[in-house]
Design a protein around this motif. Structure first.
Motif, PDB file in Angstrom:
ATOM      1  N   PRO A  27      -9.077   2.551  -6.337  1.00  0.00           N
ATOM      2  CA  PRO A  27      -8.530   1.354  -5.710  1.00  0.00           C
ATOM      3  C   PRO A  27      -7.214   1.627  -4.988  1.00  0.00           C
ATOM      4  O   PRO A  27      -6.953   1.065  -3.939  1.00  0.00           O
ATOM      5  CB  PRO A  27      -8.343   0.392  -6.903  1.00  0.00           C
ATOM      6  CG  PRO A  27      -9.292   0.874  -7.936  1.00  0.00           C
ATOM      7  CD  PRO A  27      -9.314   2.368  -7.777  1.00  0.00           C
ATOM      8  N   ARG A  28      -6.385   2.517  -5.592  1.00  0.00           N
ATOM      9  CA  ARG A  28      -5.111   2.803  -4.947  1.00  0.00           C
ATOM     10  C   ARG A  28      -5.333   3.516  -3.621  1.00  0.00           C
ATOM     11  O   ARG A  28      -4.675   3.230  -2.642  1.00  0.00           O
ATOM     12  CB  ARG A  28      -4.235   3.632  -5.887  1.00  0.00           C
ATOM     13  CG  ARG A  28      -3.703   2.843  -7.086  1.00  0.00           C
ATOM     14  CD  ARG A  28      -2.586   3.593  -7.770  1.00  0.00           C
ATOM     15  NE  ARG A  28      -3.071   4.805  -8.411  1.00  0.00           N
ATOM     16  CZ  ARG A  28      -3.525   4.844  -9.658  1.00  0.00           C
ATOM     17  NH1 ARG A  28      -3.593   3.738 -10.387  1.00  0.00           N
ATOM     18  NH2 ARG A  28      -3.940   5.978 -10.187  1.00  0.00           N
ATOM     19  N   ARG A  29      -6.295   4.459  -3.572  1.00  0.00           N
ATOM     20  CA  ARG A  29      -6.585   5.144  -2.323  1.00  0.00           C
ATOM     21  C   ARG A  29      -7.134   4.151  -1.293  1.00  0.00           C
ATOM     22  O   ARG A  29      -6.812   4.219  -0.109  1.00  0.00           O
ATOM     23  CB  ARG A  29      -7.591   6.268  -2.550  1.00  0.00           C
ATOM     24  CG  ARG A  29      -6.987   7.512  -3.221  1.00  0.00           C
ATOM     25  CD  ARG A  29      -7.878   8.721  -2.984  1.00  0.00           C
ATOM     26  NE  ARG A  29      -9.202   8.549  -3.554  1.00  0.00           N
ATOM     27  CZ  ARG A  29      -9.548   8.903  -4.783  1.00  0.00           C
ATOM     28  NH1 ARG A  29      -8.645   9.439  -5.596  1.00  0.00           N
ATOM     29  NH2 ARG A  29     -10.776   8.711  -5.222  1.00  0.00           N
ATOM     30  N   SER A  30      -7.991   3.249  -1.754  1.00  0.00           N
ATOM     31  CA  SER A  30      -8.541   2.236  -0.860  1.00  0.00           C
ATOM     32  C   SER A  30      -7.439   1.362  -0.289  1.00  0.00           C
ATOM     33  O   SER A  30      -7.405   1.095   0.916  1.00  0.00           O
ATOM     34  CB  SER A  30      -9.554   1.372  -1.618  1.00  0.00           C
ATOM     35  OG  SER A  30      -9.996   0.294  -0.819  1.00  0.00           O
ATOM     36  N   ASP A  31      -6.523   0.914  -1.144  1.00  0.00           N
ATOM     37  CA  ASP A  31      -5.414   0.086  -0.683  1.00  0.00           C
ATOM     38  C   ASP A  31      -4.546   0.844   0.311  1.00  0.00           C
ATOM     39  O   ASP A  31      -4.101   0.291   1.320  1.00  0.00           O
ATOM     40  CB  ASP A  31      -4.564  -0.380  -1.871  1.00  0.00           C
ATOM     41  CG  ASP A  31      -5.295  -1.400  -2.737  1.00  0.00           C
ATOM     42  OD1 ASP A  31      -6.323  -1.931  -2.274  1.00  0.00           O
ATOM     43  OD2 ASP A  31      -4.843  -1.640  -3.875  1.00  0.00           O
ATOM     44  N   ALA A  32      -4.278   2.115   0.013  1.00  0.00           N
ATOM     45  CA  ALA A  32      -3.446   2.924   0.901  1.00  0.00           C
ATOM     46  C   ALA A  32      -4.127   3.126   2.249  1.00  0.00           C
ATOM     47  O   ALA A  32      -3.479   3.091   3.304  1.00  0.00           O
ATOM     48  CB  ALA A  32      -3.138   4.277   0.247  1.00  0.00           C
ATOM     49  N   THR A  33      -5.448   3.337   2.214  1.00  0.00           N
ATOM     50  CA  THR A  33      -6.188   3.518   3.462  1.00  0.00           C
ATOM     51  C   THR A  33      -6.154   2.253   4.301  1.00  0.00           C
ATOM     52  O   THR A  33      -5.910   2.295   5.515  1.00  0.00           O
ATOM     53  CB  THR A  33      -7.651   3.902   3.161  1.00  0.00           C
ATOM     54  OG1 THR A  33      -7.668   5.135   2.432  1.00  0.00           O
ATOM     55  CG2 THR A  33      -8.437   4.076   4.458  1.00  0.00           C
ATOM     56  N   ARG A  34      -6.396   1.117   3.659  1.00  0.00           N
ATOM     57  CA  ARG A  34      -6.349  -0.153   4.384  1.00  0.00           C
ATOM     58  C   ARG A  34      -4.970  -0.391   4.983  1.00  0.00           C
ATOM     59  O   ARG A  34      -4.841  -0.833   6.132  1.00  0.00           O
ATOM     60  CB  ARG A  34      -6.721  -1.310   3.454  1.00  0.00           C
ATOM     61  CG  ARG A  34      -8.194  -1.357   3.055  1.00  0.00           C
ATOM     62  CD  ARG A  34      -8.435  -2.459   2.032  1.00  0.00           C
ATOM     63  NE  ARG A  34      -9.802  -2.517   1.592  1.00  0.00           N
ATOM     64  CZ  ARG A  34     -10.765  -3.213   2.179  1.00  0.00           C
ATOM     65  NH1 ARG A  34     -10.480  -3.930   3.255  1.00  0.00           N
ATOM     66  NH2 ARG A  34     -12.001  -3.207   1.710  1.00  0.00           N
ATOM     67  N   ALA A  35      -3.926  -0.107   4.197  1.00  0.00           N
ATOM     68  CA  ALA A  35      -2.564  -0.312   4.686  1.00  0.00           C
ATOM     69  C   ALA A  35      -2.279   0.586   5.882  1.00  0.00           C
ATOM     70  O   ALA A  35      -1.640   0.159   6.854  1.00  0.00           O
ATOM     71  CB  ALA A  35      -1.561  -0.041   3.558  1.00  0.00           C
ATOM     72  N   ALA A  36      -2.748   1.848   5.824  1.00  0.00           N
ATOM     73  CA  ALA A  36      -2.537   2.777   6.931  1.00  0.00           C
ATOM     74  C   ALA A  36      -3.272   2.302   8.185  1.00  0.00           C
ATOM     75  O   ALA A  36      -2.745   2.373   9.305  1.00  0.00           O
ATOM     76  CB  ALA A  36      -3.002   4.173   6.540  1.00  0.00           C
ATOM     77  N   ILE A  37      -4.492   1.792   8.005  1.00  0.00           N
ATOM     78  CA  ILE A  37      -5.264   1.297   9.139  1.00  0.00           C
ATOM     79  C   ILE A  37      -4.574   0.098   9.780  1.00  0.00           C
ATOM     80  O   ILE A  37      -4.426   0.030  11.011  1.00  0.00           O
ATOM     81  CB  ILE A  37      -6.691   0.906   8.693  1.00  0.00           C
ATOM     82  CG1 ILE A  37      -7.489   2.147   8.286  1.00  0.00           C
ATOM     83  CG2 ILE A  37      -7.423   0.166   9.822  1.00  0.00           C
ATOM     84  CD1 ILE A  37      -8.818   1.827   7.617  1.00  0.00           C
TER      85      ILE A  37
END
Length: 208
Positions: A27-37
């Motif tokens: 979930p943390r990687r997913s959140d970080a990816t979304r934030a970067a996008i």
């Protein structure tokens, strides 16, 4: 007596720990990816405008494969909608005494600008292309308008809300986008002291 279950081997224990860490990290990687996008999208929409910004360029800026952008947001329209999602969280002014509402609004917006990068990002988009400008107009119309209408005559609310927005957006542009040194250097209390009386006047003064 039932047979006791033997403890896991060192290798099995390591595998269990690795799996647990991986499960918690996803979930943390997913959140970080979304934030970067979203951050890359706001920058790209601000720089290129909605029409010229591409999923490929946004993905490159975010350091990910374009398929990840499509996976999370479907298409450019969905990405723009997500990148421009804004909640001003305008405080209810009906129970705030007259004379204190300007202070409440200015302090609230200072805190919102400084804790939500979406606001700054969309301000930059709004001053560079029509899609962003329309989005910002809609946000302030739909979220600020009813709050002002609750404490002002309804037929004057849109004008008063626009005048208040001019103060909030103008300071945000100078302080957080253009980074004008005098505006950046003001403390919160100084910004409130300068702007609150004007906002209060926009709320209560008779129309010219």
């Amino acid at each position: 007596m039932a047979d006791s279950v033997p403890p896991p081997s060192a290798a099995d224990a390591a595998d269990i720990r690795a799996a647990t860490v991986a499960a918690g990290a996803r979930p943390r990687r997913s959140d970080a990816t979304r934030a970067a996008i979203l951050a890359a999208a706001r920058d790209r929409f601000a720089a290129d405008g909605y029409e010229r910004a591409t999923i490929r360029a946004i993905a490159r800026d975010a350091g990910i494969d374009p398929s990840m952008v499509m996976r999370y947001y479907g298409n450019k329209e969905g990405l723009f909608a997500a990148a421009s999602e804004i909640d001003l969280r305008v405080p209810d002014l009906t129970d705030v005494p007259s004379g204190e509402r300007g202070t409440r609004l200015v302090r609230h917006f200072l805190e919102r600008w400084e804790c939500d990068e979406t606001l700054t990002g969309m301000l930059r988009v709004g001053v560079t292309n029509e899609a962003g400008a329309e989005r910002m107009r809609g946000v302030f119309r739909d979220q600020m308008g009813p709050v002002i209408a609750a404490v002002c005559p309804s037929d004057e609310a849109s004008v008063r809300a626009a005048l208040i927005a001019s103060q909030m957006l103008g300071m945000a542009l100078c302080r957080y986008v253009l980074h004008l040194p005098p505006a950046v250097g003001l403390s919160h209390d100084e910004v409130v002291a300068w702007l609150a009386p004007t906002v209060e006047r926009y709320l209560t003064a008779e129309l010219p």
